[in-house]
Design a protein around this motif. Structure first.
Motif, PDB file in Angstrom:
ATOM      1  N   LEU A   1     -18.602  52.139  62.117  1.00 32.71           N
ATOM      2  CA  LEU A   1     -18.870  51.284  60.966  1.00 32.71           C
ATOM      3  C   LEU A   1     -19.457  52.095  59.814  1.00 32.71           C
ATOM      4  CD1 LEU A   1     -18.388  48.285  60.540  1.00 32.71           C
ATOM      5  CD2 LEU A   1     -20.798  47.883  61.040  1.00 32.71           C
ATOM      6  N   GLN A   2     -18.707  52.137  58.696  1.00 28.00           N
ATOM      7  CA  GLN A   2     -19.118  52.936  57.549  1.00 28.00           C
ATOM      8  C   GLN A   2     -19.478  52.093  56.325  1.00 28.00           C
ATOM      9  OE1 GLN A   2     -16.090  56.124  57.015  1.00 28.00           O
ATOM     10  NE2 GLN A   2     -15.526  55.682  59.125  1.00 28.00           N
ATOM     11  N   ALA A   3     -19.046  50.817  56.324  1.00 27.97           N
ATOM     12  CA  ALA A   3     -19.347  49.944  55.186  1.00 27.97           C
ATOM     13  C   ALA A   3     -19.532  48.515  55.689  1.00 27.97           C
ATOM     14  CB  ALA A   3     -18.226  50.000  54.154  1.00 27.97           C
ATOM     15  N   LEU A   4     -20.452  47.795  55.056  1.00 27.14           N
ATOM     16  CA  LEU A   4     -20.745  46.409  55.422  1.00 27.14           C
ATOM     17  C   LEU A   4     -20.776  45.581  54.141  1.00 27.14           C
ATOM     18  CD1 LEU A   4     -21.736  44.212  57.472  1.00 27.14           C
ATOM     19  CD2 LEU A   4     -24.069  45.016  56.977  1.00 27.14           C
TER      20      LEU A   4
ATOM     21  N   LEU B   1      -5.363  45.628  50.333  1.00 28.68           N
ATOM     22  CA  LEU B   1      -5.471  46.834  49.512  1.00 28.68           C
ATOM     23  C   LEU B   1      -5.430  48.103  50.370  1.00 28.68           C
ATOM     24  CD1 LEU B   1      -8.261  45.628  47.051  1.00 28.68           C
ATOM     25  CD2 LEU B   1      -5.856  46.000  46.498  1.00 28.68           C
ATOM     26  N   GLY B   2      -5.840  47.970  51.650  1.00 28.69           N
ATOM     27  CA  GLY B   2      -5.881  49.144  52.528  1.00 28.69           C
ATOM     28  C   GLY B   2      -4.692  49.272  53.458  1.00 28.69           C
TER      29      GLY B   2
ATOM     30  N   GLN C   1      -9.466  49.592  60.407  1.00 29.89           N
ATOM     31  CA  GLN C   1      -9.959  48.435  61.154  1.00 29.89           C
ATOM     32  C   GLN C   1     -11.021  47.700  60.337  1.00 29.89           C
ATOM     33  OE1 GLN C   1      -9.065  47.139  64.269  1.00 29.89           O
ATOM     34  NE2 GLN C   1      -7.319  48.501  63.984  1.00 29.89           N
ATOM     35  N   VAL C   2     -10.731  46.441  59.984  1.00 29.22           N
ATOM     36  CA  VAL C   2     -11.650  45.602  59.220  1.00 29.22           C
ATOM     37  C   VAL C   2     -12.018  44.392  60.074  1.00 29.22           C
ATOM     38  CG1 VAL C   2     -11.997  44.266  57.103  1.00 29.22           C
ATOM     39  CG2 VAL C   2     -10.560  46.320  57.057  1.00 29.22           C
ATOM     40  N   LEU C   3     -13.307  44.159  60.289  1.00 35.95           N
ATOM     41  CA  LEU C   3     -13.768  43.047  61.125  1.00 35.95           C
ATOM     42  C   LEU C   3     -14.415  41.966  60.271  1.00 35.95           C
ATOM     43  CD1 LEU C   3     -15.609  44.656  64.175  1.00 35.95           C
ATOM     44  CD2 LEU C   3     -13.264  43.827  64.052  1.00 35.95           C
ATOM     45  N   VAL C   4     -14.258  40.702  60.713  1.00 32.92           N
ATOM     46  CA  VAL C   4     -15.030  39.601  60.148  1.00 32.92           C
ATOM     47  C   VAL C   4     -16.112  39.233  61.168  1.00 32.92           C
ATOM     48  CG1 VAL C   4     -15.003  37.190  59.421  1.00 32.92           C
ATOM     49  CG2 VAL C   4     -13.133  38.709  58.750  1.00 32.92           C
ATOM     50  N   LEU C   5     -17.366  39.275  60.732  1.00 30.55           N
ATOM     51  CA  LEU C   5     -18.509  38.946  61.596  1.00 30.55           C
ATOM     52  C   LEU C   5     -19.201  37.725  61.004  1.00 30.55           C
ATOM     53  CD1 LEU C   5     -19.955  42.566  62.020  1.00 30.55           C
ATOM     54  CD2 LEU C   5     -18.334  41.387  63.520  1.00 30.55           C
TER      55      LEU C   5
ATOM     56  N   LEU D   1     -16.578  45.156  67.989  1.00 28.30           N
ATOM     57  CA  LEU D   1     -17.513  46.201  67.556  1.00 28.30           C
ATOM     58  C   LEU D   1     -17.558  47.339  68.566  1.00 28.30           C
ATOM     59  CD1 LEU D   1     -20.461  44.028  66.197  1.00 28.30           C
ATOM     60  CD2 LEU D   1     -19.122  45.657  64.863  1.00 28.30           C
ATOM     61  N   GLU D   2     -17.489  46.992  69.849  1.00 30.68           N
ATOM     62  CA  GLU D   2     -17.525  48.034  70.884  1.00 30.68           C
ATOM     63  C   GLU D   2     -16.280  48.913  70.829  1.00 30.68           C
ATOM     64  OE1 GLU D   2     -18.091  45.598  74.316  1.00 30.68           O
ATOM     65  OE2 GLU D   2     -20.296  45.637  74.182  1.00 30.68           O
ATOM     66  N   ARG D   3     -15.135  48.310  70.431  1.00 26.08           N
ATOM     67  CA  ARG D   3     -13.902  49.099  70.299  1.00 26.08           C
ATOM     68  C   ARG D   3     -13.940  50.004  69.072  1.00 26.08           C
ATOM     69  NH1 ARG D   3     -11.647  44.146  71.947  1.00 26.08           N
ATOM     70  NH2 ARG D   3     -11.103  43.588  69.806  1.00 26.08           N
ATOM     71  N   GLY D   4     -14.747  49.605  68.089  1.00 26.29           N
ATOM     72  CA  GLY D   4     -14.913  50.438  66.902  1.00 26.29           C
ATOM     73  C   GLY D   4     -14.161  49.887  65.705  1.00 26.29           C
ATOM     74  N   ALA D   5     -14.800  49.960  64.536  1.00 25.53           N
ATOM     75  CA  ALA D   5     -14.183  49.512  63.290  1.00 25.53           C
ATOM     76  C   ALA D   5     -14.745  50.334  62.144  1.00 25.53           C
ATOM     77  CB  ALA D   5     -14.452  48.027  63.065  1.00 25.53           C
TER      78      ALA D   5
END
Length: 461
Positions: free
Chosen positions: A70-73, A92-93, A100-104, A117-121
């Protein structure tokens, strides 16, 4: 200014060209160079100004795709806005391989979000409550965050998220870039900026003036005449897609019931709905199975529907800023918008404050020019579409073409003109079908297969 004049990477410029994004909006022109330099920023701009792309493009430029962490929130006030922002970032990406973009966000089970999150984003878009919950569970790793964006920060403060936002920012690296976007700039925003930003650049795009391409009409009435007047206005203007704003949840319920009883295709959106039901309401509204959405300001926050014909103020808000937000949802993409307000004698002060803040006049319209309250015509305010829900979505590798093919292929046999908007969510998909063929479409999808698999199909009522 063209996007090519900005220091954006070739993949991003390619996507912008594909999407026919050519001219940079004022908020983008002022924000993107600052954000690309890694500096903190406070941006003041209204909904519809292009602010999502203003922060999304620099975020995407800086993402290191080889590091799946995770590099940006991005924090947003509502789940609907989270989904909208995440969708725009993915769009755009789309030329960035493996992004990988997640909705939390709340209102959804937490377990799938923990597993993702455990798989990575690379990037997450979330509501303060759910993000804080994930931090407290120690499953959200903030150590590598380089940028945190607070989108619609004023609304998050209004909704009581101040403490959550402060705790989240306190759990992120001190070296982070902090970006704050807000439609208004109250003292609370100033205080948050002082506490959490380092010499931020202030960017302001004039947002108080209502867009000149929105016709603003005020219809006088007594409080007890509002519902009948709303029906007359709907019959007269015949909007394909409209939002009716109310100040109270109870009013949303009452108005929605009255419209439905009068034959209007209407749904209500207010804070007591479960998230699953909110998603269904919004899917139907976006694909025009529902023509009129009745909502409170909080429930309606983050709604961004293309080609919205009209906004109705069943109740005028107590402050000018929400009024500007409301009417800003119509009149986009070069089309003239329409904002209609039901004004009682007690609203005179509110009208004065709105006109002063927006530097524009609300044109006083005549009720006598409208069809009478008991005139026929609500039948034509029904919808020609119905919505079907399919029990598979993006995470099941479902695509719009798969659903279209199942409906129009040999098994389905429907014409492409009978199929409306197809919306793919994480675990569900929604498709609009012509009301005249809804039963046939439901039967063919239920008995057939999509991508070789059977799925549960239901009509969304």
């Amino acid at each position: 200014m063209d996007f090519s004049a900005l220091a954006l990477s070739p993949p991003l410029l390619q996507v912008l060209a594909e999407l026919k994004f050519q001219t940079v909006t004022p908020i983008q022109a002022q924000s993107i160079p600052v954000l690309l330099q890694g500096r903190d920023l406070v941006g003041q701009a209204k909904t519809g100004s292009g602010k999502t792309a203003a922060f999304a493009l620099p975020l995407l430029q800086k993402i290191q795709l080889s590091h799946r962490r995770l590099q940006a929130l991005v924090l947003c006030p509502t789940r609907e806005l989270c989904a909208q922002v995440a969708g725009e970032i993915r769009r755009l990406g789309r030329r960035l391989p493996g992004l990988q973009v997640l909705v939390l966000a709340g209102g959804q089970p937490v377990r799938p979000q923990i597993e993702a999150l455990e798989r990575g984003a690379h990037l997450a878009v979330g509501t303060p409550g759910r993000v804080l919950d994930l931090l407290q569970r120690e499953v959200l790793d903030t150590r590598h965050l380089s940028t945190v964006v607070l989108d619609e920060a004023d609304r998050m403060l209004d909704m009581g998220f101040r403490e959550d936002m402060e705790r989240i920012l306190g759990a992120t690296p001190k070296t982070r870039q902090t970006v704050l976007f807000s439609a208004t700039f109250p003292d609370s925003i100033e205080a948050m900026s002082r506490a959490f930003q380092k010499e931020p650049t202030r960017v302001t795009v004039e947002s108080a003036d209502a867009a000149p391409d929105i016709q603003q009409l005020a219809y006088p009435c007594a409080p007890e005449e509002k519902t009948a007047l709303l029906l007359r206005l709907l019959r007269h203007y015949q909007p394909t897609s409209a939002i009716v704003f109310c100040n109270l949840k109870a009013t949303v319920v009452d108005v929605t019931r009255a419209l439905n009883e009068a034959g209007v295709s209407a749904d209500g959106l207010q804070g007591d709905l479960e998230q699953f039901e909110r998603d269904r309401v919004m899917a139907k509204f976006r694909n025009h199975s529902t023509r009129v959405l009745v909502a409170t300001d909080v429930a309606g926050r983050g709604i961004d529907v293309e080609a919205l014909d009209a906004v109705f103020n069943f109740d005028l808000p107590s402050q000018p800023e929400p009024y500007v937000h409301r009417i800003g949802r119509t009149g986009r993409a070069g089309r003239q918008g329409l904002a209609l307000s039901l004004v009682t004698p007690k609203d005179d002060r509110k009208v004065e404050e709105i006109e002063h803040a927006t530097k524009s006049r609300l044109e006083h319209a005549s009720v006598e020019s409208l069809p009478p309250a008991d005139a026929a015509g609500t039948e034509s305010l029904g919808s020609a579409w119905e919505t079907l829900c399919i029990s598979a979505g993006r995470k099941d590798k479902m695509r719009p073409g798969d659903i279209l093919g199942a409906l129009t292929g040999e098994a389905g046999g429907l014409k492409a003109t009978d199929i409306g908007k197809i919306e793919i969510q994480d675990r569900l998909s929604y498709v609009a079908v012509a009301r005249s063929v809804a039963r046939v479409a439901l039967q063919s999808l239920s008995q057939g297969r999509i991508k070789g698999r059977r799925h549960h199909i239901e009509r969304v009522r």
